[in-house]
Scaffold this active site. Structure first.
Site, PDB file in Angstrom:
ATOM      1  CD  GLU A   1      -2.945 -14.399  -0.179  1.00  0.00           C
ATOM      2  OE1 GLU A   1      -3.703 -13.735   0.851  1.00  0.00           O
ATOM      3  OE2 GLU A   1      -2.221 -13.753  -0.762  1.00  0.00           O
TER       4      GLU A   1
ATOM      5  CG  ASP B   1      -7.742 -12.035  -7.886  1.00  0.00           C
ATOM      6  OD1 ASP B   1      -8.561 -12.725  -8.126  1.00  0.00           O
ATOM      7  OD2 ASP B   1      -7.707 -11.101  -7.129  1.00  0.00           O
TER       8      ASP B   1
ATOM      9  CE  LYS C   1     -11.786 -13.078  -7.732  1.00  0.00           C
ATOM     10  NZ  LYS C   1     -11.996 -11.430  -8.095  1.00  0.00           N
TER      11      LYS C   1
ATOM     12  CG  ASP D   1      -9.916  -5.014   1.971  1.00  0.00           C
ATOM     13  OD1 ASP D   1      -9.381  -3.785   2.010  1.00  0.00           O
ATOM     14  OD2 ASP D   1      -9.271  -5.819   1.517  1.00  0.00           O
TER      15      ASP D   1
END
Length: 182
Positions: A101, A105, A133, A161
């Site tokens: 990955e 998040d 994160k 992106d």
């Protein structure tokens, strides 16, 4: 595109170093396994990372692809995981799957995919992320391999992106908030 970047967070050189480090860890951990190692590249964001990583892993491996989404065109996960492209294998129990990955998040996507593959009879399932994160975590999940922990900022580049743009930047940068409405 570079005018939209507030700050370079992970340089090209650091990305290469992170790929080297992760590939060595993966090689060391899997070299004694009696099962096939299959990297699952999560499209589209993980493509560049997967390509760089697999070139450096020094054991036989296979690659497969899944396409999942939870973001759509938004900057925050919807929490609902859609599998748009799934893997189809007859040898699930003979495989060590390593899900690749680009960024973790909330943790919901990878948590869901690990559970999904285990329920389908995978020999083993681990996860590798370039960026993490943890401040955004919504579920109890930690990747098995992590390139770098980053602050809670909206990042693009090296496959990541915003509305399909910026994937081809050779570094990871923080997108200016005025670009995405943040």
């Amino acid at each position: 595109m570079t005018a939209d970047i507030q700050e370079i967070l992970v340089s090209e050189e650091e990305l290469q170093s992170l790929c080297d480090k992760l590939a060595k860890q993966i090689t060391d951990d899997y070299k004694k396994s009696d099962r096939k190692l299959v990297l699952i590249c999560i499209l589209k964001g993980s493509l560049m990372f997967t390509t760089e990583l697999m070139k450096r892993i020094d054991i036989p491996l296979e690659i497969d692809f899944m396409k999942v989404s939870s973001y759509g065109t938004k900057t925050v996960s919807s929490g609902y995981i859609n599998i748009h492209l799934d893997i189809k294998r007859e040898d699930m129990e003979e495989v060590d799957f390593l899900i690749i990955e680009d960024i973790v998040d909330s943790g919901k996507t990878l948590s869901h995919l690990v559970r999904y593959l285990k329920e389908r009879g995978a020999g083993s399932v681990r996860t590798c992320t370039l960026l993490d994160k943890p401040d955004r975590r919504a579920v109890d999940f930690d990747p098995d391999y992590c390139g770098k922990v980053i602050p809670d900022a909206f990042v693009v580049g090296f496959g990541l992106d915003f509305n399909e743009k910026y994937r081809n930047l050779p570094y990871v940068g923080i997108l200016k908030p005025e670009v995405y409405g943040g």
